[in-house]
Design a protein around this motif. Sequence first.
Motif, PDB file in Angstrom:
ATOM      1  N   GLN A   1      -9.981  -8.928   1.999  1.00  0.00           N
ATOM      2  CA  GLN A   1     -10.642  -7.647   1.795  1.00  0.00           C
ATOM      3  C   GLN A   1      -9.646  -6.552   1.414  1.00  0.00           C
ATOM      4  OE1 GLN A   1     -11.240  -9.878   3.971  1.00  0.00           O
ATOM      5  NE2 GLN A   1     -13.362  -9.999   4.616  1.00  0.00           N
ATOM      6  N   ARG A   2      -8.401  -6.689   1.877  1.00  0.00           N
ATOM      7  CA  ARG A   2      -7.408  -5.667   1.573  1.00  0.00           C
ATOM      8  C   ARG A   2      -6.862  -5.784   0.152  1.00  0.00           C
ATOM      9  NH1 ARG A   2      -3.166  -4.798   6.370  1.00  0.00           N
ATOM     10  NH2 ARG A   2      -2.617  -3.168   4.871  1.00  0.00           N
TER      11      ARG A   2
ATOM     12  N   SER B   1       0.558   0.184  -4.492  1.00  0.00           N
ATOM     13  CA  SER B   1      -0.161  -0.993  -5.019  1.00  0.00           C
ATOM     14  C   SER B   1       0.317  -1.335  -6.426  1.00  0.00           C
ATOM     15  CB  SER B   1      -1.671  -0.741  -4.964  1.00  0.00           C
ATOM     16  OG  SER B   1      -2.091  -0.576  -3.616  1.00  0.00           O
ATOM     17  N   SER B   2      -0.621  -1.427  -7.383  1.00  0.00           N
ATOM     18  CA  SER B   2      -0.227  -1.854  -8.730  1.00  0.00           C
ATOM     19  C   SER B   2       0.635  -0.815  -9.445  1.00  0.00           C
ATOM     20  CB  SER B   2      -1.477  -2.142  -9.570  1.00  0.00           C
ATOM     21  OG  SER B   2      -2.287  -0.990  -9.672  1.00  0.00           O
TER      22      SER B   2
ATOM     23  N   CYS C   1     -16.714  -9.246  -0.192  1.00  0.00           N
ATOM     24  CA  CYS C   1     -15.946  -8.001  -0.084  1.00  0.00           C
ATOM     25  C   CYS C   1     -15.919  -7.211  -1.391  1.00  0.00           C
ATOM     26  CB  CYS C   1     -14.521  -8.291   0.382  1.00  0.00           C
ATOM     27  SG  CYS C   1     -13.468  -9.050  -0.873  1.00  0.00           S
TER      28      CYS C   1
ATOM     29  N   GLN D   1     -15.035  -6.342  -8.723  1.00  0.00           N
ATOM     30  CA  GLN D   1     -13.959  -5.517  -9.255  1.00  0.00           C
ATOM     31  C   GLN D   1     -13.248  -6.212 -10.412  1.00  0.00           C
ATOM     32  OE1 GLN D   1     -13.698  -2.423  -7.752  1.00  0.00           O
ATOM     33  NE2 GLN D   1     -12.489  -1.943  -9.565  1.00  0.00           N
TER      34      GLN D   1
ATOM     35  N   LEU E   1     -14.519  -8.192  -4.303  1.00  0.00           N
ATOM     36  CA  LEU E   1     -13.352  -8.447  -5.150  1.00  0.00           C
ATOM     37  C   LEU E   1     -13.767  -9.039  -6.502  1.00  0.00           C
ATOM     38  CD1 LEU E   1     -10.305  -8.584  -5.567  1.00  0.00           C
ATOM     39  CD2 LEU E   1     -10.269 -10.739  -4.319  1.00  0.00           C
TER      40      LEU E   1
ATOM     41  N   LYS F   1      -8.855  -5.922  -2.538  1.00  0.00           N
ATOM     42  CA  LYS F   1      -9.776  -5.285  -3.486  1.00  0.00           C
ATOM     43  C   LYS F   1      -9.218  -3.990  -4.080  1.00  0.00           C
ATOM     44  CE  LYS F   1     -14.297  -3.154  -3.901  1.00  0.00           C
ATOM     45  NZ  LYS F   1     -15.459  -2.612  -3.173  1.00  0.00           N
ATOM     46  N   PRO F   2      -8.624  -3.070  -3.277  1.00  0.00           N
ATOM     47  CA  PRO F   2      -8.123  -1.820  -3.878  1.00  0.00           C
ATOM     48  C   PRO F   2      -7.035  -2.028  -4.928  1.00  0.00           C
ATOM     49  CG  PRO F   2      -8.290  -1.597  -1.483  1.00  0.00           C
ATOM     50  CD  PRO F   2      -8.499  -3.035  -1.808  1.00  0.00           C
ATOM     51  N   TRP F   3      -6.393  -3.175  -4.944  1.00  0.00           N
ATOM     52  CA  TRP F   3      -5.338  -3.412  -5.937  1.00  0.00           C
ATOM     53  C   TRP F   3      -5.884  -3.345  -7.357  1.00  0.00           C
ATOM     54  CZ3 TRP F   3      -2.695  -8.435  -3.628  1.00  0.00           C
ATOM     55  CH2 TRP F   3      -2.115  -8.106  -2.402  1.00  0.00           C
TER      56      TRP F   3
ATOM     57  N   THR G   1       0.828  -1.210   0.000  1.00  0.00           N
ATOM     58  CA  THR G   1       0.000   0.000   0.000  1.00  0.00           C
ATOM     59  C   THR G   1       0.859   1.256   0.000  1.00  0.00           C
ATOM     60  OG1 THR G   1      -1.704  -1.214   1.236  1.00  0.00           O
ATOM     61  CG2 THR G   1      -1.856   1.184   1.222  1.00  0.00           C
TER      62      THR G   1
ATOM     63  N   GLU H   1      -8.478  -1.609  -8.572  1.00  0.00           N
ATOM     64  CA  GLU H   1      -9.200  -0.392  -8.956  1.00  0.00           C
ATOM     65  C   GLU H   1      -8.328   0.394  -9.931  1.00  0.00           C
ATOM     66  OE1 GLU H   1     -10.073   1.535  -5.296  1.00  0.00           O
ATOM     67  OE2 GLU H   1     -11.555   0.036  -4.672  1.00  0.00           O
TER      68      GLU H   1
END
Length: 969
Positions: free
Chosen positions: A257-258, A222-223, A310, A315, A312, A260-262, A218, A264
């Motif tokens: 759950q952590r 991330s990506s 969550c 997404q 994912l 998922k933001p990867w 993070t 976006e």
Amino acid sequence: MNFLRGVMGGQSAGPQHTEAETIQKLCDRVASSTLLDDRRNAVRALKSLSKKYRLEVGIQAMEHLIHVLQTDRSDSEIIGYALDTLYNIISNDEEEEVEENSTRQSEDLGSQFTEIFIKQQENVTLLLSLLEEFDFHVRWPGVKLLTSLLKQLGPQVQQIILVSPMGVSRLMDLLADSREVIRNDGVLLLQALTRSNGAIQKIVAFENAFERLLDIITEEGSSDGGIVVEDCLLLLQNLLKNNNSNQNFFKEGSYIQRMKPWFEVGDENSGWSAQKVTNLHLMLQLVRVLVSPTNPPGATSSCQKAMFQCGLLQQLCTILMATGVPADILTETINTVSEVIRGCQVNQDYFASVNAPSNPPRPAIVVLLMSMVNERQPFVLRCAVLYCFQCFLYKNQKGQGEIVSTLLPSTIDATGNSVSAGQLLCGGLFSTDSLSNWCAAVALAHALQENATQKEQLLRVQLATSIGNPPVSLLQQCTNILSQGDKIDRRGSKIQTRVGLLMLLCTWLSNCPIAVTHFLHNSANVPFLTGQIAENLGEEEQLVQGLCALLLGISIYFNDNSLESYMKEKLKQLIEKRIGKENFIEKLGFISKHELYSRASQKPQPNFPSPEYMIFDHEFTKLVKELEGVITKAIYKSSEEDKKEEEVKKTLEQHDNIVTHYKNMIREQDLQLEELRQQVSTLKCQNEQLQTAVTQQVSQIQQHKDQYNLLKIQLGKDNQHQGSYSEGAQMNGIQPEEISRLREEIEELKRNRELLQSQLTEKDSVIENLKSSQTSGTNEQSSAIASARDFEEVAELKQELATLKSQLNSQSVEITKLQTEKQELLQKTEAFAKSAEVQGESETVIATKTTDVEGRLSALLQETKELKNEIKALSEERTAIKEQLDSSNSTIAILQTEKDKLELEITDSKKEQDDLLVLLADQDQKILSLKNKLKDLGHPVEEEDELESGDQEDEDDESEDPGKDLDRI
């Protein structure tokens, strides 16, 4: 420094043996010098020589360098030089530009030096202890050296670290180092440490590695992050891949759950750097590690549910339908979505509802199938779409029904505006591209997998081949194309189309006798199969022969003998005449012996290097393994054995039917017995509840009696002088007329109280007149008379209380009678219960002697009826008792309420009278004080004396009246 210059000068000028001598001198200086500066300079010189003269320095200096690590820990600079020198000796990183032969020799050299270093396990333990030093010049070289050791001889070094106390924990501290260089190299160290070692992977995971690594990802973006994110993702893959314990820990720790933001990433046509593509590719692979089909089904299912909950999966579907996504990311995303939905009904239902952002919107499945049957799409993308379709239909009968329904006449869109999944599959099945034929056939076979209903429904599909010709069934069209063979010019492999169609037909006909009948109804199918099997063809055609033998064997094994010309026995005779049983079995074995068969049977994902290798489907290999043995047995069985087997089956079925019938009868009888037992237990519970209610009523009656006795004693003490009157006034109950009379008397007392208040007001006015006119009137006499009247009214109230007392006595007599009646009823109840028990025991003895089941049931029913009647009678008696108790309780409650009201009113009147007396005494005091003032002023007070004497007489009378009242009491 001069010493170092001399050494370097001698190194460059002298021959080769001069460097060996120089290294020897430096080693002697390290071993023998007493000054720390000399030893430090010597180690620094060895470091500079170690890259070029790796072998010489390694042989001569390694022992001295290890000794320096042990003895000179107080000096961080010399420790750093020693660690750097050991790293140069062991590492192979500097040998990239040399020839392959030299590279191989250097790798062997690094392994040999590593083996020498770890031969003494204390050396590795010493290196681990040095990593606790915070000094950058010690910690960083130590991390690099340990990483190099793990790269050279990983398993041996892992075992030493595993048995070292707190060895792994010390290395985990590197992730918390504030210096990014050490932290990043620490990630590389843990990568090498956790490779292929489940025990170390578990320790690292439980040392909070997941939390720290996700935080680093993070922080680095991330990506969009750099090489550090890639290293962290590789380490996470090491920890999770093939490690069920860590996977469960990762899921339970809510780390999914952590993730998922990867993903976006948005819908962008630019911004896809090479590092971002690599990072996102690794992130998708990490998701696949958690839901891999090779994991235990329970663990995979729980991870799939967590990914849906969550968001994912949602997404990932967004990326799937986005534009501008690189091809390799899109392919890996399709594979990831495939495994997230595989075998999970909730996820499969969600995926079926996803629509592509087109106008009009189309289902994502349809858009993906369009890519699969499009020969211009990349091969890996088409394989990924096929895998996604297979995973969508895996253990999903609802989805299978939806796909097959798009082929049925009632659901096909008449306008032709929208393309359905079924139409795309048929188009791919009959196109001129062999790869599209194979993919469509396999996809349609998965729509029929382990679903007999859809196999029968698919027989209804009709196809229009050309204008003017009648439609033909899908089954017939498949066999027609199969019989044409290589006559149609197709792009791609020669046998791929036929293999795909044969796999579809084998899947369709297996476990479906109706489909077998339809297949055999076409008289051209069996001769075609026997002709294909009997021919001697090349190696490429052997696989087609084996599949034809399998299809013919399925037609025999699942034949219900509904067609006389193609019964089981006739087909066996045909095989024996045209082919031969041994030849048939040999051709059948060509399938499992094929080199691509074992490769396809390993993993569900169709992963092939090129289209030519795309021959077998994973689910079809399982079908072959299941049917090969039973078909072989069926071919060798004679007609007599078949008849015997059928007779045995019929006998077993009849036997099973009889056993099932008796089991149902016994089950019904058991249910009836259980119902009767429940009824008896219910009645017993009701009886116990009634007894409890009676007991409670008895206790309440006793409480009321005790309260009544207390009131009786209190009233008796206050009203002893009215005993004779109360005896004459006893009665069984209070009549409504008496209650109204009491109420009237209470109203009269209230009026008297108002009168007293008015008199008090008059008294106040008299006092005011005395102050103003300094005269006295006759008001004192009237007030005395009023107070005497008040005492008389109090006496009347006491008489009324005596009347109430007599009424309460009469009520107590009535309660005693009720209690005696209740005791008699209880005795009757116990007598009934005893008689019921005696009767139950006699019936039980009779039941034990009876062996017939019907007799037992009738006895139990009779016993239950009698118990019901007896309990009903008891319940009626208890109801009557309860009603009597309720009536007595209501009477007592009325008496108690009226008594409380009277006591409150009497208490209030007494308080008011006391207040009046106090006021009167105050007024008398004021009058006396006024009289004294008048005397002092010289005014005559004769009339006032007379009034005073009159007042005194009244007071004497009043004092006599209470005495008389007391004598009466």
